[in-house]
Design a protein around this motif. Structure first.
Motif, mmCIF file in Angstrom:
data_model
loop_
_atom_site.group_PDB
_atom_site.id
_atom_site.type_symbol
_atom_site.label_atom_id
_atom_site.label_comp_id
_atom_site.label_asym_id
_atom_site.label_seq_id
_atom_site.Cartn_x
_atom_site.Cartn_y
_atom_site.Cartn_z
ATOM 1 N N MET A 1 0.844 -1.201 0.000
ATOM 2 C CA MET A 1 0.000 0.000 0.000
ATOM 3 C C MET A 1 0.878 1.250 0.000
ATOM 4 O O MET A 1 1.671 1.468 0.911
ATOM 5 C CB MET A 1 -0.872 -0.023 1.278
ATOM 6 N N THR A 2 0.769 2.061 -1.025
ATOM 7 C CA THR A 2 1.481 3.333 -1.053
ATOM 8 C C THR A 2 0.506 4.413 -1.489
ATOM 9 O O THR A 2 -0.296 4.202 -2.403
ATOM 10 C CB THR A 2 2.674 3.293 -2.036
ATOM 11 N N ALA B 1 7.918 9.372 2.951
ATOM 12 C CA ALA B 1 9.026 8.517 2.524
ATOM 13 C C ALA B 1 9.706 9.036 1.270
ATOM 14 O O ALA B 1 10.898 8.819 1.057
ATOM 15 C CB ALA B 1 8.516 7.095 2.288
ATOM 16 N N LYS B 2 8.952 9.713 0.420
ATOM 17 C CA LYS B 2 9.541 10.187 -0.834
ATOM 18 C C LYS B 2 8.767 11.398 -1.341
ATOM 19 O O LYS B 2 7.539 11.479 -1.157
ATOM 20 C CB LYS B 2 9.456 9.060 -1.877
ATOM 21 N N VAL B 3 9.486 12.317 -1.980
ATOM 22 C CA VAL B 3 8.833 13.470 -2.599
ATOM 23 C C VAL B 3 9.053 13.388 -4.106
ATOM 24 O O VAL B 3 10.188 13.208 -4.561
ATOM 25 C CB VAL B 3 9.377 14.805 -2.053
ATOM 26 N N LEU B 4 7.981 13.485 -4.860
ATOM 27 C CA LEU B 4 8.087 13.571 -6.317
ATOM 28 C C LEU B 4 7.951 15.045 -6.669
ATOM 29 O O LEU B 4 6.999 15.704 -6.240
ATOM 30 C CB LEU B 4 6.970 12.770 -6.996
ATOM 31 N N ALA C 1 -3.375 10.338 5.096
ATOM 32 C CA ALA C 1 -2.742 9.337 4.222
ATOM 33 C C ALA C 1 -2.035 8.267 5.048
ATOM 34 O O ALA C 1 -2.087 7.078 4.727
ATOM 35 C CB ALA C 1 -1.767 10.024 3.271
ATOM 36 N N LYS C 2 -1.389 8.693 6.145
ATOM 37 C CA LYS C 2 -0.708 7.721 7.007
ATOM 38 C C LYS C 2 -1.707 6.735 7.579
ATOM 39 O O LYS C 2 -1.403 5.553 7.743
ATOM 40 C CB LYS C 2 -0.021 8.447 8.169
ATOM 41 N N LYS C 3 -2.921 7.222 7.872
ATOM 42 C CA LYS C 3 -3.938 6.340 8.456
ATOM 43 C C LYS C 3 -4.417 5.282 7.472
ATOM 44 O O LYS C 3 -5.013 4.280 7.872
ATOM 45 C CB LYS C 3 -5.128 7.150 8.954
ATOM 46 N N LEU C 4 -4.175 5.494 6.182
ATOM 47 C CA LEU C 4 -4.542 4.469 5.208
ATOM 48 C C LEU C 4 -3.605 3.269 5.316
ATOM 49 O O LEU C 4 -3.904 2.187 4.822
ATOM 50 C CB LEU C 4 -4.481 5.032 3.777
ATOM 51 N N GLY C 5 -2.452 3.473 5.971
ATOM 52 C CA GLY C 5 -1.450 2.414 6.111
ATOM 53 C C GLY C 5 -0.460 2.474 4.963
ATOM 54 O O GLY C 5 -0.775 2.998 3.893
ATOM 55 N N GLY C 6 0.730 1.962 5.168
ATOM 56 C CA GLY C 6 1.722 1.928 4.098
ATOM 57 C C GLY C 6 2.490 3.233 3.957
ATOM 58 O O GLY C 6 2.393 4.124 4.798
ATOM 59 N N ASP C 7 3.252 3.330 2.871
ATOM 60 C CA ASP C 7 4.118 4.482 2.657
ATOM 61 C C ASP C 7 3.343 5.696 2.147
ATOM 62 O O ASP C 7 2.343 5.546 1.452
ATOM 63 C CB ASP C 7 5.201 4.141 1.621
ATOM 64 N N VAL C 8 3.880 6.862 2.478
ATOM 65 C CA VAL C 8 3.277 8.099 1.993
ATOM 66 C C VAL C 8 4.306 8.856 1.152
ATOM 67 O O VAL C 8 5.412 9.151 1.625
ATOM 68 C CB VAL C 8 2.796 8.987 3.167
#
Ligand SMILES: Cc1cc2nc3c(=O)[nH]c(=O)nc-3n(C[C@H](O)[C@H](O)[C@H](O)COP(=O)(O)OP(=O)(O)OC[C@H]3O[C@@H](n4cnc5c(N)ncnc54)[C@H](O)[C@@H]3O)c2cc1C
Lengths: 249, 310
Positions: free
Chosen positions: B1-2, B55-58, B25-32
């Protein structure tokens, strides 16, 4: 120029919604229903463009139960030329509504589709943007000014920081905000005339659109109630309260 | 899940509503991951990379994205969504403008303005001007969600050390272009993140009276200024001051409603404030039903007295 205006039949904005006892939704039986206020603004804008000689036909379209006829009649009394009713058993979700409207748009080939920015029942604020996406058209959402020009249309939008003006290529989707205009009340003669204007009726199935919902509503509940507090007798007491809360020195 | 979060920003600063969207978004689980689409927006990408839990910025920096035109930004996001299970944005005017355009292209029914993420995977969202909270679950494989900022705490702006990766999309669609903006620069706190708000209604009667009665009180309290629709429609204050169902949703520590009757559309935008204070000359005004402290008084006397005693 031809303008298509989708209109939705919703609970009247003056009615306080009541939740059904079984938590399945809002009780709409014996409740006053009206045209969504933002859609009234959309019809008004289209009618004004027609009166100004910038548009030659205004078509209103409504999706929903048979009673949405009344909403179309309101639009016709405000100045639209004809109506289209797409009958569905349940109110489709915004994506399905957008798909239906995309079909109607393909059939009608309007230059502008003017919609309300949100319906005051579902408060989703999606349909116009989705319709623009499905058609690949430009979009001017939350409009407070619409100025059709030689090429394209300039739309001034109400944004969080203030106002912004965009130039859109046409055909275009516009969604209305509160300051775009003040909708008229239909006059009695116009209400009578509207009764004679044509309304074409279809179903979503006729258009080949799948309206099966994607969302399941598990329950609809009342928000936590706010208790009324205390009345303070004078400004001095209010000052003391503000100091207690630490917001004033 | 990301999950991919679309950042709200002005090319200089990361908008605070983005921080609430990141929490959701964090509450959805997985990486943000966070997408910053803009022009000359490096500072925003850097700020997003420092947010706790990212975790990452695009970073898509291109003239086509400078004004967040939906026609340009939506295809950029669509092109990135292969790697994501959910797309989240704050329910700001930018998020509301862009997200449904992406959702429809991906054949997803968006879930608007959530205020809670429940353990069973359902979401709570206010409908009917906040009078009915719908709990909904989606059957779509991917989710597109806008987040009401008042429903979620803001993620900490420090603590993260995400990588910043440059991305690009199709660029300018040619469908729309930016002409001009009227955005007022103000020294005051921003309405949706202020801890104190002083709001005025139709009773103020003019823009001059807003300056004369509301501003000095707001100055004393370091408050943002809000307004009812009636005050905005009448032109006393600009449109971006409107609090309510169809304006801004606020939840400050203290909300002071002055000469505002308390229509359901107004209450929809402020009834989650921690403390509500109302000044109105009509003791039956509905605003008193939600006020913690109510003062029945003529604002033209009470407000100057209040301001002078603070
Ligand atoms: C589609 C739609 C969307 C809407 N969205 C919003 C929204 O987002 N936000 C919003 O605010 N409204 C919204 N409204 C409008 C809403 O229904 C009300 O009309 C509006 O909030 C009323 O504003 P008001 O309280 O300033 O004015 P009024 O209702 O006229 O109230 C003025 C109050 O001032 C008091 N007063 C008068 N003189 C004095 C005095 N000297 N001293 C003290 N008190 C005094 C009066 O007693 C009265 O209570 C919307 C309406 C529609 C149809």
């Amino acid at each position: 120029m031809k303008i298509l205006v989708p209109v939705k039949r919703v609970i009247d904005y003056n009615v306080k919604p009541r939740i059904k006892g079984d938590q399945t939704g809002v009780d709409l039986s014996n409740v006053k229903m009206s045209m969504n206020p933002f859609d009234e603004i959309a019809v008004e804008e289209a009618a004004r463009l027609k009166e100004a000689g910038k548009a030659d036909e205004v078509v209103v379209v409504s999706i929903g139960e048979q009673k949405a006829q009344e909403t179309l009649r309101t639009g016709l009394a405000m100045g639209a030329d004809r109506g289209i009713l797409i009958v569905t058993e349940q109110m489709p979700e915004p994506l399905a509504v957008a798909k239906i409207l995309a079909k109607v748009t393909e059939e009608e080939s309007p230059d502008l589709v003017i919609l309300g920015k949100q319906a005051i029942d579902d408060d989703s604020n999606q349909t116009g943007q989705m319709l623009a996406a499905l058609l690949g058209w430009s979009q001017g959402t939350f409009a407070s000014k619409v100025e059709p020009g030689e090429e394209g249309v300039n739309v001034t939008r109400e944004i969080d920081g203030g106002l912004e003006t965009l130039k859109l290529t046409t055909p275009a989707i516009i969604t209305t905000d509160l300051r775009l205009n003040e909708p008229r009340y239909a006059s009695l003669p116009n209400i009578m005339k509207a009764k004679k204007k044509p309304i074409d009726e279809k179903t979503a199935a006729d258009l080949g659109v799948d309206v099966a919902p994607r969302l399941e509503t598990l329950k609809v509940t009342e928000p936590p109630k706010r208790e009324a507090g205390e009345m303070v007798p004078d400004v001095d007491t209010l000052v003391a309260k503000l100091k207690e809360m630490g917001v004033a020195a | 899940m990301t999950t991919l979060v679309l950042a709200d920003h002005d090319n200089k600063e990361l908008g605070s509503a983005t921080l609430s969207a990141i929490t959701a978004a964090k509450k959805l689980g997985g990486d943000v991951h966070v997408l910053v689409a803009g022009e000359g927006s490096q500072a925003v990408a850097d700020a997003a990379a420092k947010v706790d839990g990212v975790a990452k910025v695009l970073h898509a920096d291109d003239a086509a994205y400078g004004h967040a035109l939906a026609e340009n930004v939506a295809p950029l996001i669509e092109g990135l969504m292969d790697g994501y299970d959910a797309l989240v944005a704050p329910a700001t005017t930018t998020g509301k403008n862009i997200l449904p355009r992406v959702a429809a292209k991906m054949d997803i029914q968006q879930i608007s303005e959530i205020i809670a993420v429940n353990d069973d995977g359902s979401f709570d969202r206010p409908t009917y001007a906040g009078n009915a909270i719908a709990t909904v679950k989606t059957s779509d494989a991917k989710k597109v969600i806008t987040v009401r900022a008042t429903g979620f705490d803001k993620a900490a702006t420090e603590g993260g050390s995400a990588s910043v990766e440059a991305v690009s999309g199709p660029g300018d669609s040619g469908k729309s272009s930016f002409v001009s903006a009227q955005v007022a620069e103000s020294e005051r706190p921003e309405l949706t993140s202020a801890s104190v708000i002083v709001s005025g209604g139709r009773a103020l009667q003019s823009g001059e009276n807003f300056e004369k009665y509301i501003e000095p009180l707001a100055d004393k309290l370091g408050a943002a200024i809000g307004a009812s629709r009636a005050a905005v429609d009448a032109g006393y204050v600009p449109n971006d001051y409107q609090v309510g169902q169809t304006g801004k949703i606020v939840a400050p520590e203290v909300y002071i409603a002055i000469g505002i009757s308390g229509a359901i559309q107004h209450l929809a935008g402020m009834k989650d404030s921690k403390t509500i204070i109302a000044i109105n000359k009509d003791e039956d005004a509905p605003i008193f039903q939600v006020a913690d402290y109510g003062l029945v008084a003529d604002l033209y006397e009470a407000v100057p007295e209040l301001t002078s005693k603070l």
